[in-house]
Design a protein around this motif. Structure first.
Motif, PDB file in Angstrom:
ATOM      1  N   ASN A  11       0.825  -1.201   0.000  1.00 14.07           N
ATOM      2  CA  ASN A  11       0.000   0.000   0.000  1.00 14.07           C
ATOM      3  C   ASN A  11       0.866   1.260   0.000  1.00 14.07           C
ATOM      4  O   ASN A  11       2.095   1.207  -0.096  1.00 14.07           O
ATOM      5  CB  ASN A  11      -0.969  -0.019   1.187  1.00 14.07           C
ATOM      6  CG  ASN A  11      -0.248   0.111   2.523  1.00 14.07           C
ATOM      7  OD1 ASN A  11       0.969   0.024   2.606  1.00 14.07           O
ATOM      8  ND2 ASN A  11      -1.016   0.323   3.577  1.00 14.07           N
ATOM      9  N   GLY A  12       0.208   2.421   0.134  1.00 17.96           N
ATOM     10  CA  GLY A  12       0.930   3.684   0.051  1.00 17.96           C
ATOM     11  C   GLY A  12       2.025   3.834   1.085  1.00 17.96           C
ATOM     12  O   GLY A  12       3.128   4.301   0.773  1.00 17.96           O
ATOM     13  N   LEU A  13       1.754   3.452   2.339  1.00 19.00           N
ATOM     14  CA  LEU A  13       2.773   3.557   3.382  1.00 19.00           C
ATOM     15  C   LEU A  13       3.932   2.608   3.091  1.00 19.00           C
ATOM     16  O   LEU A  13       5.105   2.987   3.209  1.00 19.00           O
ATOM     17  CB  LEU A  13       2.169   3.255   4.749  1.00 19.00           C
ATOM     18  CG  LEU A  13       3.176   3.155   5.909  1.00 19.00           C
ATOM     19  CD1 LEU A  13       3.989   4.429   6.040  1.00 19.00           C
ATOM     20  CD2 LEU A  13       2.451   2.836   7.215  1.00 19.00           C
ATOM     21  N   ARG A  16       6.063   4.028   0.425  1.00 17.45           N
ATOM     22  CA  ARG A  16       6.880   5.152   0.903  1.00 17.45           C
ATOM     23  C   ARG A  16       8.091   4.660   1.685  1.00 17.45           C
ATOM     24  O   ARG A  16       9.211   5.160   1.508  1.00 17.45           O
ATOM     25  CB  ARG A  16       6.010   6.074   1.761  1.00 17.45           C
ATOM     26  CG  ARG A  16       6.709   7.371   2.148  1.00 17.45           C
ATOM     27  CD  ARG A  16       5.749   8.310   2.831  1.00 17.45           C
ATOM     28  NE  ARG A  16       6.466   9.398   3.481  1.00 17.45           N
ATOM     29  CZ  ARG A  16       5.934  10.246   4.335  1.00 17.45           C
ATOM     30  NH1 ARG A  16       4.644  10.150   4.636  1.00 17.45           N
ATOM     31  NH2 ARG A  16       6.652  11.195   4.893  1.00 17.45           N
ATOM     32  N   ALA A 132      -8.646   7.039   6.202  1.00 19.46           N
ATOM     33  CA  ALA A 132      -7.666   6.940   5.116  1.00 19.46           C
ATOM     34  C   ALA A 132      -6.776   8.176   5.066  1.00 19.46           C
ATOM     35  O   ALA A 132      -5.557   8.072   4.868  1.00 19.46           O
ATOM     36  CB  ALA A 132      -8.386   6.752   3.782  1.00 19.46           C
ATOM     37  N   TYR A 135      -4.348   8.051   8.006  1.00 19.35           N
ATOM     38  CA  TYR A 135      -3.342   7.008   7.792  1.00 19.35           C
ATOM     39  C   TYR A 135      -2.291   7.461   6.783  1.00 19.35           C
ATOM     40  O   TYR A 135      -1.083   7.293   6.998  1.00 19.35           O
ATOM     41  CB  TYR A 135      -4.023   5.733   7.314  1.00 19.35           C
ATOM     42  CG  TYR A 135      -3.086   4.579   7.072  1.00 19.35           C
ATOM     43  CD1 TYR A 135      -2.653   3.776   8.126  1.00 19.35           C
ATOM     44  CD2 TYR A 135      -2.620   4.283   5.795  1.00 19.35           C
ATOM     45  CE1 TYR A 135      -1.787   2.713   7.916  1.00 19.35           C
ATOM     46  CE2 TYR A 135      -1.761   3.221   5.571  1.00 19.35           C
ATOM     47  CZ  TYR A 135      -1.339   2.444   6.633  1.00 19.35           C
ATOM     48  OH  TYR A 135      -0.477   1.400   6.411  1.00 19.35           O
ATOM     49  N   ASN A 136      -2.750   8.047   5.672  1.00 16.30           N
ATOM     50  CA  ASN A 136      -1.818   8.465   4.621  1.00 16.30           C
ATOM     51  C   ASN A 136      -1.084   9.753   4.942  1.00 16.30           C
ATOM     52  O   ASN A 136      -0.122  10.098   4.241  1.00 16.30           O
ATOM     53  CB  ASN A 136      -2.571   8.631   3.297  1.00 16.30           C
ATOM     54  CG  ASN A 136      -3.037   7.313   2.723  1.00 16.30           C
ATOM     55  OD1 ASN A 136      -2.340   6.319   2.795  1.00 16.30           O
ATOM     56  ND2 ASN A 136      -4.241   7.291   2.162  1.00 16.30           N
ATOM     57  N   ALA A 140       1.416   8.109   8.469  1.00 14.17           N
ATOM     58  CA  ALA A 140       2.511   7.729   7.570  1.00 14.17           C
ATOM     59  C   ALA A 140       3.782   8.509   7.876  1.00 14.17           C
ATOM     60  O   ALA A 140       4.886   7.950   7.870  1.00 14.17           O
ATOM     61  CB  ALA A 140       2.085   7.946   6.119  1.00 14.17           C
ATOM     62  N   ALA A 346      -5.185  14.139   0.813  1.00 10.66           N
ATOM     63  CA  ALA A 346      -5.233  12.681   0.920  1.00 10.66           C
ATOM     64  C   ALA A 346      -4.994  11.975  -0.407  1.00 10.66           C
ATOM     65  O   ALA A 346      -4.385  10.902  -0.452  1.00 10.66           O
ATOM     66  CB  ALA A 346      -6.581  12.241   1.496  1.00 10.66           C
ATOM     67  N   ALA A 395      -0.519  14.794  -2.820  1.00  2.56           N
ATOM     68  CA  ALA A 395      -0.757  13.474  -2.235  1.00  2.56           C
ATOM     69  C   ALA A 395      -0.383  12.438  -3.286  1.00  2.56           C
ATOM     70  O   ALA A 395      -0.060  12.773  -4.431  1.00  2.56           O
ATOM     71  CB  ALA A 395      -2.212  13.330  -1.804  1.00  2.56           C
ATOM     72  N   ASN A 396      -0.450  11.173  -2.902  1.00  3.80           N
ATOM     73  CA  ASN A 396      -0.037  10.098  -3.793  1.00  3.80           C
ATOM     74  C   ASN A 396      -0.871  10.063  -5.070  1.00  3.80           C
ATOM     75  O   ASN A 396      -2.035  10.475  -5.086  1.00  3.80           O
ATOM     76  CB  ASN A 396      -0.159   8.745  -3.083  1.00  3.80           C
ATOM     77  CG  ASN A 396       0.768   8.634  -1.892  1.00  3.80           C
ATOM     78  OD1 ASN A 396       1.619   9.481  -1.657  1.00  3.80           O
ATOM     79  ND2 ASN A 396       0.614   7.571  -1.126  1.00  3.80           N
TER      80      ASN A 396
END
Length: 565
Positions: A11-13, A16, A132, A135-136, A140, A346, A395-396
């Protein structure tokens, strides 16, 4: 150091952390715990990697004793010291915790009970964020700091993690709590709008909160408080709609709901969709949704305009793209010198909306409509010669969302953002990427990005020319930095020179429409002939199916054995 990321999903985390560790010179590999049906299989896969250190930035699975007993294994838990359980962020948001944290701890037999390696704490936003977004964002950031500290300590042979019993708890009241059940999330439309929105955001983007709308039981997501309701309005009444969202009367104000899911066990399709696509609201009043739920918002300061687009969870449906296109045309018609296009804190965009496509009567036709709609946004940006355009990845972003940003003249990113500048799902890809991507990074790097299919963070993106500059990580600081950057580009001499150069580039090559036609000829085969398995990949994504193996491109510990990359 040889580091294995043992995770439930890339996932995104995790991405990263992966980018950060690799840039620091570590040998990093990934193993998906979700790809293993038994502990012995997982333990064998980890043994194959023979890591110096295992880090678990996102892990829902229990780590077998065969793993943590043999290799130093550190769990990154999204809660402060003393907090235990799988619903840490849900409770933090639902209960309006003023401060929260992240803890790095050793894996042991009991979940979240191991000795402490590192911890970070932060103030929670007063306006409740979605789970979300929290978290992101803040989680993170704290997690990456913890990972860096863990790696440094793992390199010190004298270091020993400290038992939780010997570490002061920086946040009072932390304890072991079970997974938050729907009974604890439940609300009534007779509750205050603020309390309803907080409960929904504590369960967003999963698992949502069960509620009844217009007599139908659905899981509710994506909520914001609206205007005060008229006295005597019956709670639960659908008041109106705007774009994807519908407004429902609570005790004191409207609650705007952007997305819902009809549970499969209650006869629904089990797919999260825009609320206005699930409920027939054609005969309801057209209202104005809160800013937080609008498809796009425009702001102007002197010679600079800023268009903030909103893609829930990064997905942009056909209708979403059409709404954004309307706002983008209006912004480009202004007499400003610079237009900035950015997203939310986000999400920026991940391209087309697979959920809407999957549930459409004709998925191939909907996919075609979706790709042509997002291509229209790219064409508007890439062909604009009246304003200098700036795309800001706050953001991502992934796939077509990255390529959408590359259609602008200047591209910047917020520090810590992760970009996935490639296509998957059995799609060739469009969004004018064959026109814009090679012009930014060169043909060789463009091909590598598209074929290796690996994420890059903001710093690496700047190094290869994918973005032009990297701004501060703090969201408010990045916003101020972005306005300043845009204003500097509005300088008449700089601005006119940049547009002259763009005109020359547009005249020196085939027009963007040529590249779009080439791309769409490939996408037509992917959508209508399904030559590369788009339908199956899409269904697996929408259904959140567990992969049966770790992708070869991530599993570096397997390369010497399989030859795959």
């Amino acid at each position: 150091m040889k580091i294995l990321l043992l995770v439930s999903a890339f996932n995104g985390l995790t991405q990263r952390v992966w980018c950060d560790l690799r840039r620091s010179g570590h040998d990093v590999s990934v193993e998906l715990a979700s790809a293993h049906t038994d502990e012995d299989g997982l333990a064998s896969a980890v043994a194959m990697a023979a890591p110096d250190l295992i880090i678990c930035p996102f892990l829902k699975h229990r780590v077998p004793q065969q793993v943590w007993g043999k290799f130093p294994t550190v769990i990154i838990h999204p809660g402060p010291i003393g907090d235990r359980g799988p619903s840490s962020l849900d409770y933090a948001i639902a209960e309006a915790a003023p401060r929260w944290g992240v803890t790095a701890l050793s894996a042991v037999e009991e979940m979240d009970a191991g000795p402490i390696w590192a911890h970070r704490e932060f103030d929670m936003p007063q306006d409740p964020p979605s789970k979300a977004a929290l978290y992101n964002g803040l989680v993170a950031d704290a997690a990456v700091e913890c990972v860096r500290e863990v790696v440094a300590k793992a390199a010190d042979p004298r270091f020993r993690p400290t038992s939780q019993d010997q570490v002061p708890r920086p946040i009072d009241g932390t304890r072991t709590r079970p997974s938050m059940p729907q009974s604890a999330r439940a609300f009534s439309w007779s509750d205050s709008a603020t309390s309803i929105v907080r409960r929904v955001r504590a369960a967003d983007s999963a698992p949502g909160v069960r509620g009844t709308i217009d007599g139908r039981v659905v899981s509710v997501y994506d909520a914001a408080v609206g205007e005060t309701v008229s006295p005597g309005t019956t709670p639960g009444t659908i008041l109106g709609h705007d774009g994807d969202a519908i407004a429902i009367a609570a005790r004191d104000a409207a609650v705007w709901i952007g997305h819902v899911k009809e549970p499969a066990n209650l006869g629904g399709n089990g797919v999260k969709l825009p609320a206005s696509a699930v409920f027939d609201v054609a005969d309801r009043p057209a209202l104005t949704a809160p800013a937080a739920l609008r498809a796009a918002r425009y702001e102007r300061r002197g010679d600079v305009g800023m268009l903030r687009i909103r893609a829930y969870n990064g997905a942009m449906s056909t209708r979403q793209c059409e709404r954004v296109a309307t706002e983008l045309r209006a912004a480009l018609a202004q007499d400003t010198r610079v237009l900035v296009v950015t997203g939310t804190d986000a999400f920026f965009s991940n391209g087309i909306n697979l959920n809407v496509i999957e549930t459409a009567p004709d998925p191939a036709a909907e996919a075609w409509a979706n790709i042509t709609a997002i291509n229209e946004l790219c064409t508007l940006l890439v062909s604009c010669v009246s304003q200098l355009t700036v795309a800001a990845f706050g953001a991502n972003a992934g796939a077509g969302g990255v390529m959408l940003g590359l259609a602008a003249d200047v591209v910047v990113a917020r520090s810590g953002v992760v970009l996935n500048p490639f296509y998957d799902m059995g799609l060739y890809g469009s969004e004018l990427h064959t026109y814009t991507l090679p012009r930014r990074v060169g043909a060789g790097t463009a091909q590598r990005l598209l074929t290796e299919k690996l994420p890059v963070d903001a710093d690496d993106a700047a190094r290869i020319g994918l973005v032009d500059a990297v701004g501060p990580r703090d969201a408010a600081a990045f916003d101020g930095w972005l306005w300043d950057l845009a204003e500097s580009h509005a300088n008449p001499q700089w601005h006119n020179s940049a547009l002259d150069q763009k005109l020359r580039l547009l005249g020196d090559a085939f027009p963007p429409a040529y590249y779009e036609a080439q791309e769409l000829s490939q996408m037509a085969r992917d959508f209508f002939e399904d030559r590369n398995g788009f339908a199956a990949a899409r269904a697996a994504f929408v259904g959140k199916h567990t992969p049966d193996r770790t992708p070869a491109r991530l599993a570096a510990h397997r390369w010497s054995l399989t030859g795959e990359r």
